[in-house]
Design an enzyme around this catalytic site. Structure first.
Site, PDB file in Angstrom:
ATOM      1  N   ARG A 301      -6.463 -13.474  -5.208  1.00 46.02           N
ATOM      2  CA  ARG A 301      -7.799 -13.045  -5.442  1.00 46.02           C
ATOM      3  C   ARG A 301      -8.141 -12.913  -6.739  1.00 46.02           C
ATOM      4  O   ARG A 301      -7.404 -12.428  -7.552  1.00 46.02           O
ATOM      5  CB  ARG A 301      -8.010 -11.652  -4.723  1.00 46.02           C
ATOM      6  CG  ARG A 301      -7.442 -11.425  -3.487  1.00 46.02           C
ATOM      7  CD  ARG A 301      -7.696 -10.329  -2.523  1.00 46.02           C
ATOM      8  NE  ARG A 301      -7.235 -10.189  -1.295  1.00 46.02           N
ATOM      9  CZ  ARG A 301      -7.081  -9.107  -0.446  1.00 46.02           C
ATOM     10  NH1 ARG A 301      -7.697  -8.129  -0.997  1.00 46.02           N
ATOM     11  NH2 ARG A 301      -6.762  -9.609   0.890  1.00 46.02           N
ATOM     12  N   ARG A 316      -2.566  -3.923  -8.747  1.00 44.55           N
ATOM     13  CA  ARG A 316      -3.605  -4.793  -8.580  1.00 44.55           C
ATOM     14  C   ARG A 316      -3.245  -6.206  -9.307  1.00 44.55           C
ATOM     15  O   ARG A 316      -3.299  -6.468 -10.617  1.00 44.55           O
ATOM     16  CB  ARG A 316      -4.872  -4.368  -9.198  1.00 44.55           C
ATOM     17  CG  ARG A 316      -6.269  -5.418  -8.721  1.00 44.55           C
ATOM     18  CD  ARG A 316      -7.516  -4.400  -9.190  1.00 44.55           C
ATOM     19  NE  ARG A 316      -7.711  -3.264  -8.412  1.00 44.55           N
ATOM     20  CZ  ARG A 316      -8.187  -2.909  -7.101  1.00 44.55           C
ATOM     21  NH1 ARG A 316      -8.506  -3.932  -6.586  1.00 44.55           N
ATOM     22  NH2 ARG A 316      -8.196  -1.808  -6.678  1.00 44.55           N
ATOM     23  N   GLU A 388      -4.042   2.773  -1.083  1.00 44.28           N
ATOM     24  CA  GLU A 388      -4.201   1.875  -0.209  1.00 44.28           C
ATOM     25  C   GLU A 388      -3.310   0.834  -0.076  1.00 44.28           C
ATOM     26  O   GLU A 388      -2.828   0.150  -0.954  1.00 44.28           O
ATOM     27  CB  GLU A 388      -5.698   1.057  -0.283  1.00 44.28           C
ATOM     28  CG  GLU A 388      -5.896   0.113   0.834  1.00 44.28           C
ATOM     29  CD  GLU A 388      -6.851  -1.018   0.660  1.00 44.28           C
ATOM     30  OE1 GLU A 388      -7.706  -0.340   0.020  1.00 44.28           O
ATOM     31  OE2 GLU A 388      -7.027  -1.736   1.363  1.00 44.28           O
ATOM     32  N   SER A 391      -5.021  -2.090   5.489  1.00 43.94           N
ATOM     33  CA  SER A 391      -6.276  -2.021   5.930  1.00 43.94           C
ATOM     34  C   SER A 391      -6.239  -2.652   7.379  1.00 43.94           C
ATOM     35  O   SER A 391      -5.992  -3.648   7.633  1.00 43.94           O
ATOM     36  CB  SER A 391      -7.224  -2.676   5.041  1.00 43.94           C
ATOM     37  OG  SER A 391      -8.492  -2.265   4.962  1.00 43.94           O
ATOM     38  N   ARG A 430       2.621  -3.608  -3.094  1.00 47.85           N
ATOM     39  CA  ARG A 430       2.428  -2.111  -3.332  1.00 47.85           C
ATOM     40  C   ARG A 430       3.454  -1.217  -2.563  1.00 47.85           C
ATOM     41  O   ARG A 430       3.796  -0.165  -2.927  1.00 47.85           O
ATOM     42  CB  ARG A 430       0.963  -1.605  -2.636  1.00 47.85           C
ATOM     43  CG  ARG A 430      -0.129  -2.137  -3.579  1.00 47.85           C
ATOM     44  CD  ARG A 430      -1.641  -1.746  -3.245  1.00 47.85           C
ATOM     45  NE  ARG A 430      -2.446  -2.266  -4.195  1.00 47.85           N
ATOM     46  CZ  ARG A 430      -3.980  -2.114  -3.982  1.00 47.85           C
ATOM     47  NH1 ARG A 430      -4.152  -1.083  -2.952  1.00 47.85           N
ATOM     48  NH2 ARG A 430      -4.489  -2.591  -4.910  1.00 47.85           N
TER      49      ARG A 430
END
Length: 462
Positions: A301, A316, A388, A391, A430
């Site tokens: 991303r 990130r 997070e 999801s 993560r």
RNA sequence: GGAGAGAUGCCCGAGUGGUCGAAGGGGGCACCCUGCUAAGGUGUUAUACUCCUAAAGAGUAUCGAGGGUUCGAAUCCCUCUCUCUCCGCCA
């Protein structure tokens, strides 16, 4: 079962419609690639028939609600136009038949041919309008996010999210906790400088036991999901534009995707894309549902627009590993299945004994394709906050419409859109952060969670 | 990268300008026949949109995609995409 390769499978909508670029009345809708698909995204019939309720449901998710009015208006006009156009086409066919019969008999057909020509000029105009309306309509519909389910908390942003569950106790450290990147650098397992040298900031080199821990996590997650009934897949990491449109990343979120130069291929931003698109343009048998899939894939991303967020460490990254869960379910089962997929993702954290909480995202904070979404957030001691890590979304028939995935219901013999669900199970990077931080000891070492030891050559600590 | 072949319905496969949404076969489904099974017979068998309160029905579109020629295109022309084979290269 493979069905006929459809139009949708192959081509750029915009090359198909070679309307001159300059004075193209559709210019506003042609900024990104749009791929032709027979069916629409949100059900335009639903929108047209329930315009006000659709508006209120999308008000936290859409800047301009007038696009809904436009869509409804285009749809109405399109229906009118189609009626006329169909009638004319019918007449055209009859003329052609008539002429054919006359000619094979050797009779004179010239008066019919004149009539047919006249009719054709009239039809051309109408068909041009018909085509424009379809394009305009599709252009709008492709950019509309999914309609949230009733029980999703209403609200414009993340402050309306609701915590619904907390699991595990965060350890009360008797020493100064370090952030994961400091732990990792001390252990020599993460190398940020060299990641930048090789690629760019946002890419990290893992050394030795760090690399091994990453791989251990992937294997542990895949094995666990496999034991719980999820079929393991290994997917292409490059995906075509059509696939991205199918799952909802295109045309709206182009700027977040890495694209292969000169090709209709992108680095996949999540394994949800290849997994969900397995059945793009197919009709499944009812008895095959539900289908549970899991796959590991790196995710790429650009993270456009999130500069300055989580810049340190590997929270990130432009490239990160993720084990994904995807399910194809019958419409009537998807809400129940959503719960069990959530539980499946939770299981990983429970087995790793990492404290987490679950929040249900508000209408304004959900992803584009989701009708309802739970985030699982893991405790990060150095940040004293939950972050997070998964999801889990129920997309209902939203992606199924875009990707044209259906099933045939046995009782009626009819085809229906199925429902798709996806969830991270989990974001590997993560998870590594959470382990480094939650399992850190005062001497700078990190205990390896029990369930991972067999994947780490029985090491007990880093 | 070089050369060639191809893309038709669930599958195979015919069809080179005229009533073709598409022969024939296979498979599926339904029914009939048969004491059961096998064999046989008959019928049926796509998707989307629109019209219709619904059902039923009707119209239109779809033979990889788009465009063109024509009164009429699966069939002719152009462009594109994809697939396959051979050679080269390569893990």
């Amino acid at each position: 079962m493979r069905i006929k390769q459809m139009s949708a499978f192959d081509f750029f909508w915009n090359t198909c419609y070679s309307i001159a670029n300059g004075d193209n009345p559709l210019a506003p809708f042609f900024k990104g690639e749009i791929f032709k698909r027979e069916s629409f995204m949100l059900d335009i019939k639903f929108i047209a028939d329930n315009l006000e309720s659709a508006k209120s449901k999308l008000k936290d998710r859409l800047k301009g609600l007038d696009s809904l009015d436009k869509a409804a208006a285009f749809y109405q006009e399109k229906r009118e136009i189609q009626k006329t156009a169909d009638a004319l086409r019918s007449q055209k066919k009859n003329f052609a038949k008539e002429i054919g019969m006359l000619k094979t008999k050797g009779a004179d057909a010239s008066s019919f041919m004149k009539d047919a020509e006249k009719l054709n000029t009239e039809l051309e105009k109408i068909e041009e309008r018909e085509r424009i309306l379809s394009l305009e309509l599709e252009g709008i519909l492709l950019t509309l996010p999914n309609i949230p389910l009733e029980d999703v908390p209403a609200g414009a942003n993340e402050s309306f999210n609701k915590e619904i569950k907390k699991w595990g106790e965060s350890e009360s450290f008797t020493f100064q906790v370090l952030p994961h990147y400091e732990i990792a650098e001390k252990l020599g397992i993460l190398d940020f400088e060299r990641g930048v040298k090789i690629a760019q900031s946002g890419f990290t080199l893992y050394h030795g036991t760090g690399a091994k821990l990453e791989r251990a996590l992937i294997n542990f997650m895949l094995d666990t999901h496999g034991e719980n009934g999820y079929q393991e897949k290994f997917v292409p990491f490059l995906v075509r534009g059509e696939s991205l449109q199918g799952t909802g990343q295109l045309p709206k979120f182009k700027e977040d995707l890495y694209k292969i130069e000169g090709e209709n291929l992108y680095l996949n931003p999540t394994a949800e894309v290849p997994l969900t698109n397995i059945y793009q343009n197919e009709i499944l048998n009812e008895k095959d549902l539900p289908l549970y899939f899991t796959a590991y894939a790196p995710s790429f991303r650009k993270e456009a627009g999130s500069y300055g967020k989580d810049t340190r460490g590997i929270i990130r990254q432009h490239q990160f590993n993720k084990v994904e869960l995807v399910e194809f379910s019958k419409p009537e089962d998807s809400e129940k299945e959503h719960q069990s997929m959530l539980a499946e993702a939770e299981k990983i954290l429970q087995l790793l004994k990492l404290p987490y909480r679950i929040v249900i995202l508000s209408t304004g904070d959900m992803g584009f394709s989701a009708a309802k979404c739970y985030d699982i957030e893991v405790w990060i001691p150095s940040m004293k906050t939950y972050k997070e890590i998964s999801s889990v979304s129920n997309c209902m028939d939203f992606q199924a419409r875009r990707a044209n995935i259906k099933f045939r219901r046995e009782s009626t013999g009819k085809v229906e859109y199925l429902h798709t669900l996806n969830g991270s199970g989990l974001a590997v990077g993560r998870t590594m952060v959470a382990i480094l931080e939650n399992y850190q000891r005062e001497d700078g070492s990190v205990v390896i969670p029990d369930v991972l030891r067999k994947y780490m050559g029985n090491c007990t600590c880093l």
